[in-house]
Design an enzyme around this catalytic site. Structure first.
Site, PDB file in Angstrom:
ATOM      1  N   GLY A  79       5.089  29.430  97.366  1.00  0.00           N
ATOM      2  CA  GLY A  79       3.762  29.426  97.980  1.00  0.00           C
ATOM      3  C   GLY A  79       3.406  28.092  98.612  1.00  0.00           C
ATOM      4  O   GLY A  79       2.829  28.043  99.706  1.00  0.00           O
TER       5      GLY A  79
ATOM      6  N   HIS B  99      13.013  33.912  80.163  1.00  0.00           N
ATOM      7  CA  HIS B  99      12.859  32.742  81.010  1.00  0.00           C
ATOM      8  C   HIS B  99      12.513  33.078  82.450  1.00  0.00           C
ATOM      9  O   HIS B  99      11.715  32.394  83.094  1.00  0.00           O
ATOM     10  CB  HIS B  99      14.170  31.959  80.955  1.00  0.00           C
ATOM     11  CG  HIS B  99      14.222  30.803  81.883  1.00  0.00           C
ATOM     12  ND1 HIS B  99      13.290  29.800  81.838  1.00  0.00           N
ATOM     13  CD2 HIS B  99      15.071  30.490  82.887  1.00  0.00           C
ATOM     14  CE1 HIS B  99      13.586  28.920  82.790  1.00  0.00           C
ATOM     15  NE2 HIS B  99      14.638  29.318  83.439  1.00  0.00           N
TER      16      HIS B  99
ATOM     17  N   GLY C  16       3.423  27.740  93.806  1.00  0.00           N
ATOM     18  CA  GLY C  16       4.678  27.220  93.280  1.00  0.00           C
ATOM     19  C   GLY C  16       5.553  26.817  94.458  1.00  0.00           C
ATOM     20  O   GLY C  16       5.057  26.587  95.563  1.00  0.00           O
TER      21      GLY C  16
ATOM     22  N   ARG D 221      20.294  35.764  87.241  1.00  0.00           N
ATOM     23  CA  ARG D 221      20.204  34.619  88.140  1.00  0.00           C
ATOM     24  C   ARG D 221      21.061  33.472  87.609  1.00  0.00           C
ATOM     25  O   ARG D 221      21.061  33.200  86.413  1.00  0.00           O
ATOM     26  CB  ARG D 221      18.748  34.166  88.286  1.00  0.00           C
ATOM     27  CG  ARG D 221      18.599  32.963  89.202  1.00  0.00           C
ATOM     28  CD  ARG D 221      17.137  32.616  89.426  1.00  0.00           C
ATOM     29  NE  ARG D 221      16.458  32.167  88.222  1.00  0.00           N
ATOM     30  CZ  ARG D 221      16.649  30.988  87.641  1.00  0.00           C
ATOM     31  NH1 ARG D 221      17.520  30.136  88.127  1.00  0.00           N
ATOM     32  NH2 ARG D 221      15.960  30.660  86.554  1.00  0.00           N
TER      33      ARG D 221
ATOM     34  N   ARG E  71      24.218  32.670  82.174  1.00  0.00           N
ATOM     35  CA  ARG E  71      23.186  32.737  81.145  1.00  0.00           C
ATOM     36  C   ARG E  71      23.218  34.011  80.320  1.00  0.00           C
ATOM     37  O   ARG E  71      23.045  33.979  79.109  1.00  0.00           O
ATOM     38  CB  ARG E  71      21.812  32.611  81.820  1.00  0.00           C
ATOM     39  CG  ARG E  71      21.610  31.240  82.377  1.00  0.00           C
ATOM     40  CD  ARG E  71      20.328  31.139  83.153  1.00  0.00           C
ATOM     41  NE  ARG E  71      20.131  29.746  83.542  1.00  0.00           N
ATOM     42  CZ  ARG E  71      19.110  29.327  84.267  1.00  0.00           C
ATOM     43  NH1 ARG E  71      18.216  30.175  84.708  1.00  0.00           N
ATOM     44  NH2 ARG E  71      18.995  28.051  84.559  1.00  0.00           N
TER      45      ARG E  71
ATOM     46  N   LEU F   1      15.020  27.542  92.193  1.00  0.00           N
ATOM     47  CA  LEU F   1      14.378  26.554  93.055  1.00  0.00           C
ATOM     48  C   LEU F   1      14.856  26.760  94.485  1.00  0.00           C
ATOM     49  O   LEU F   1      14.080  26.716  95.440  1.00  0.00           O
ATOM     50  CB  LEU F   1      14.708  25.143  92.563  1.00  0.00           C
ATOM     51  CG  LEU F   1      14.355  24.832  91.106  1.00  0.00           C
ATOM     52  CD1 LEU F   1      14.648  23.375  90.783  1.00  0.00           C
ATOM     53  CD2 LEU F   1      12.888  25.123  90.837  1.00  0.00           C
TER      54      LEU F   1
ATOM     55  N   SER G 293      17.057  22.310  79.345  1.00  0.00           N
ATOM     56  CA  SER G 293      17.838  22.586  80.552  1.00  0.00           C
ATOM     57  C   SER G 293      19.256  23.020  80.245  1.00  0.00           C
ATOM     58  O   SER G 293      19.934  22.482  79.382  1.00  0.00           O
ATOM     59  CB  SER G 293      17.891  21.360  81.441  1.00  0.00           C
ATOM     60  OG  SER G 293      18.879  21.559  82.426  1.00  0.00           O
TER      61      SER G 293
END
Lengths: 667, 254
Positions: free
Chosen positions: A75, A431, A72, A465, A360, A471, A314
């Site tokens: 990695g 998620h 990902g 988060r 969130r 990302l 999103s």
């Protein structure tokens, strides 16, 4: 399940399991873990540390081999960067190509403290927002470093040719995202994760072509091999022919993602699993905060028992969409028949300054609260509206289509409803997982030589988060943190030159093969997915969006029972020496069945609410998470002590010197 | 509204790359029209497992149309007949009660069957290895806003960059050409200033590698564009051809 039904179920459970009161497990060694945070002011720690780290001479780098598991963002970026530095890299992934890891599905964007929009952002503000958003359960020093390198990530990604959104003058465009009041999110339509991953993948492919990375796709890591206490290799199963393969190295880097699929239904990819991390846990790597799981507020609601996964819409949709439910419980009118005065825009009403952009966890819990009050919409009553009517009439359909076109299209494909015409229906879903293997400031686990990056580690997001931060963290770890810190380990450790003939490899392979043979020999009556779904329901019901001690204790017993049945009654068709997807899943579900219990142990031990961990016993009058900073301002790291044994609790106290501990408020 | 349908499936079964495959017939009953195509296969596989038979092997992962791992030929069409849709996003509401559905793997000389519907698409990675990148090492990049990219150029590059590498273009091309795949990456990088320095070398090397791997040539059949789940345009192939020609004339490496 209603409170009453749950009490009744617990009464049954007590008789069944003979447990009177759930006892939080907190025994044994509470010696504090050393995170090796460098001294000095927070803004200087990383620079200072980079100077103090030992370096590997450029000519010596080629003598070291590093194993990277997972491709990902973390990695892929780590593999490419280590190879560019001169290390020999062996990279493994579970998919048929390193371009497919689930980072690819991230839609909304990536944060950075560039302050291009001139709206008051700074490294300090990104740091502050992330610590606060994480409900003060992240490690300050790591978060500050993350904010520092965020800008380098954007520079790197643009240089790679990632087609970020631009404004008319050709400069990079930004948008705002949940939990922040500045526009710091860079994006590539609704496919930011895809573009960033393909950037890292391209860099990786370049190193494969250069002969510096050996790529092993369709391999599943089943064990970490330790020699003299150091990680010196892995055992993987070749998923095409079922053969075991041994790989030795001077260090092992796990970038194997999160464990959201313990809930069966999540927004994770089907192959996302905890196995690599859990195998490392069994080899001595501590697992931190496993109960910190993130429920994303804007997912397409569940609509049937056959469903295999949930799809995220999103969070950026909350920039223009307005969340509402009917004011009156049980209102079954179509949305267009409910007049404005009878709609409850509950987020805007309750949180006037953040409105639809609250973090969130807050948005998710509020959606659940509305549905629990009977105000949920749709066939199941387990959904709320996300309405674009105002945005479309304000900006025009074209503008909205440009921003969210692909998301609207995806929504329509799945639900057969057109969100330009009728409000979307959304509901929270699992998620992301903030918990993960415990790592120090160098991203090294408690097993020397075993590094953990990205979602697989625990360090940067605390108990919740923020949007567009995953990302950022994956790429920060892979491009800009590990390449330095792994040098410190390699330069400071005597080179062992272990080969795959070492008896540690032999033992590991024997144990892994034994487990597979056992799975193949049960030949019971229930399929792997059937067990997985049952586990998922237990986890979602009792260790999901809201938890309580009775439910958790009961779930623990249920999982133990389910696990026992699994090992007697699972059916794995086919043979082990073959492409066998049922066997792959069986191994993963077997680990989830153990890991789920660890999550519950952790959730029971944390007698407070914070971020994504919401224990109903600990809430403010306004139903917000109520932390207990006197007793739980720490990362809980669990040590495996043997199968069937209670894990041992270790504590990393979290010290907040730069951001004052406060009750989060988004009002 | 949700309803259920019954289907007859003709599924390609093949033990391994060296075995000869065949179509087997299965009945999928009480399939909810809200299911995705892959969820329908899950249901069939569950039943096969319970019946003591071997489930159908098929690749899949994200199940939201972005990872590119899934893909089969459904009734002769890669990813099925719905436009701009991956197999995982194809829903059963597009089928009728009583339909017979033929399901085959993506077929091409460069894609060996691994088992049943799962094929080896590593040749696509090899094409990228031949130049599908900008040669920048990590670190030392200039400030991101120092490179100006006009919005329409960024949009065009993004259109090309959306390729998910699923191989549907190859599977639907009569020549099993990977031109749409290759051109998408060449275009993305040729359009952007960052990719310009290596544009010529990239076009030549990627096309050469594609040929070496056993993919066919492009003869403008345009099947690839019709079947691409991300609706990548064949104007990218035209752009690749221009880049390739340009490179042929001016490159020092020819």
């Amino acid at each position: 399940m209603s409170q009453l039904a749950q009490r009744q179920a617990f009464a049954t459970f007590k008789t069944h399991y003979g447990v009177a009161h759930p006892q939080p497990v907190q025994k044994g060694n509470t010696m504090a873990l050393d995170a090796k945070i460098p001294g000095g002011p927070i803004a200087e720690k990383w620079d200072r540390h980079r100077f103090e780290l030992k370096l590997v001479n450029p000519a010596n780098k080629r003598k070291f081999t590093v194993i990277v598991v997972g491709t990902g963002l973390a990695g892929g970026s780590a593999s490419a960067t280590l190879a560019e530095l001169g290390y020999n890299v062996k990279t493994f992934c579970i998919q048929d190509s390193p371009r497919r890891a689930h980072s690819i599905a991230a839609q909304g964007g990536i944060n950075a403290a560039k302050n291009y929009p001139n709206d008051g952002d700074s490294i300090w503000r990104l740091f502050y927002d992330t610590v606060k958003g994480g409900d003060f359960r992240a490690r300050e020093a790591n978060v500050y470093r993350l904010a520092q390198v965020s800008n380098d990530i954007i520079d790197q990604c643009v240089a790679q040719g990632i087609p970020f959104a631009r404004d008319y003058g050709g400069l990079l465009d930004n948008r705002s995202f949940g939990g922040a009041q500045v526009s710091r999110t860079f994006y590539a339509r609704g496919q930011t994760g895809q573009q960033l991953l393909l950037g890292a993948y391209s860099a990786l492919m370049r190193q494969v072509a250069a002969g510096k990375v050996q790529m092993f796709p369709r391999r599943e890591m089943l064990d970490v091999v330790l020699v003299d206490g150091h990680a010196k290799g892995i055992v993987v199963r070749n998923m095409i022919n079922g053969q075991m393969e041994r790989h030795a190295a001077d260090a092992v880097v796990l970038c194997t993602g999160g464990y959201g699929n313990v809930f069966f239904l999540s927004t994770n990819a089907m192959a996302s699993n905890v196995t690599a991390a859990f195998r490392a846990y069994k080899k001595g790597a501590f697992f931190a905060n496993p109960c910190f799981t993130q429920i994303h507020p804007t997912c397409i609601p569940v609509h049937g028992t056959f469903q295999s996964k949930l799809t995220l819409m999103s969070e950026s949709l909350r920039n223009d969409g307005r969340v509402w439910v009917p004011k009156k419980p049980g209102d079954t009118r179509k949305p267009d028949q409910i007049p404005e005065s009878e709609r409850d825009y509950y987020l805007e009403n309750k949180y006037p300054s953040f409105g639809n952009l609250v973090p969130r966890d807050v948005a998710s819990r509020n959606a659940k609260e509305q549905c629990d009050m009977g105000k949920g919409v749709g066939e199941t009553g387990q959904a709320v509206y996300l309405d674009f009517a105002d945005a479309i009439s304000r900006d025009g359909r074209d503008v909205i289509a440009k921003k969210y076109g692909n998301l609207f299209q995806m929504y329509e494909k799945i639900t057969a409803d057109d969100p330009y015409e009728t409000p979307m229906m959304i509901y929270p879903a699992i998620h992301y997982t903030m918990g993960g293997l415990w790592v120090d400031y160098n991203l090294m686990s408690t097993v020397p030589g075993l590094f953990v990056l990205g979602e697989a580690n625990f360090s940067d997001h605390g108990a919740n988060r923020l949007g567009a931060s995953a990302l950022m963290q994956g790429l920060a770890d892979g491009y800009f943190v590990l390449p330095y810190t792994i040098g410190g380990y390699l330069a400071g450790t005597a080179k062992a030159n272990v080969t795959t003939g070492h008896k540690a490899f032999e033992e590991s392979e024997k144990q892994v093969t034994g487990r597979i043979d056992r799975l193949m020999s049960i030949n019971g009556k229930r399929t792997v997915d059937d067990f997985h779904k049952t586990l998922g329901r237990i986890m979602w019901e009792y260790c999901g969006m809201a938890r309580n001690n009775e439910g958790l204790a009961m779930a623990r017993g249920m999982i133990q029972e389910l696990r026992a049945e699994f090992w007697e009654n699972v059916r794995v068709p086919g043979t082990a020496a073959d492409f066998n997807q049922s066997l792959e899943r069986a191994g993963r579900v077997a680990d989830f069945l153990e890991f789920g219990e660890l999550m519950i142990i952790d959730a029971l031990a944390r007698q407070e609410s914070c971020g994504g961990h919401f224990n109903e016993k600990f809430e403010t009058e306004e139903h917000e998470a109520l932390r207990d900073d006197d007793n739980f301002c720490h990362a809980a790291a669990w040590e495996h002590t043997g199968d069937g044994q209670e894990p041992e609790f270790h504590k990393e106290p979290l010290v907040f010197e730069n951001v004052k501990l406060t009750q989060r408020s988004y009002k | 509204m949700t309803k259920t349908i019954n289907l007859t499936l003709k599924v390609w079964r093949q033990k391994g790359s060296k075995d000869k495959g065949r179509f087997d017939t299965y009945h999928a009953e009480n399939i909810s029209t809200d299911m995705s195509f892959l969820e329908m296969l899950d249901v069939v596989n569950d039943q096969l497992t319970i019946d003591g038979k071997e489930p159908i092997a098929f690749d899949h992962d994200c199940r939201e149309g972005i990872c590119g791992m899934c893909g089969c030929v459904v009734n002769g069409r890669a990813h099925g007949a719905e436009k701009g849709t991956t197999l995982c996003q194809l829903h059963m509401r597009h089928f009728n009660n009583g339909d017979t559905i033929a399901i085959e793997p993506f077929r091409a000389m460069a894609f060996k069957v691994i088992k049943d519907l799962a094929v080896d698409r590593s040749a696509l990675d090899k094409i990228i290895q031949a130049g599908g990148y900008v040669s920048v090492n990590t670190g030392g990049a200039q400030d991101a806003n120092a490179i100006l990219v006009p919005q329409e150029v960024a949009d065009l590059a993004m259109d090309a960059a959306q390729c998910i590498g699923c191989g549907a273009c190859v599977a639907s091309c009569p020549n099993a050409s990977a031109m749409l795949f290759t051109s998408a990456k060449v275009s993305q990088l040729a359009l952007l200033p960052q990719g310009k320095p290596e544009a010529a070398k990239r076009a030549l090397n990627m096309v050469r590698t594609m040929d070496e791997l056993g993919f066919g040539n492009c003869t403008n059949e345009t099947e690839c564009e019709a079947e691409c789940p991300k609706e990548i345009s064949i104007t990218n192939i035209a752009r690749l051809n221009r880049e390739y020609l340009k490179a042929g004339f001016f490159s020092r490496s020819m």
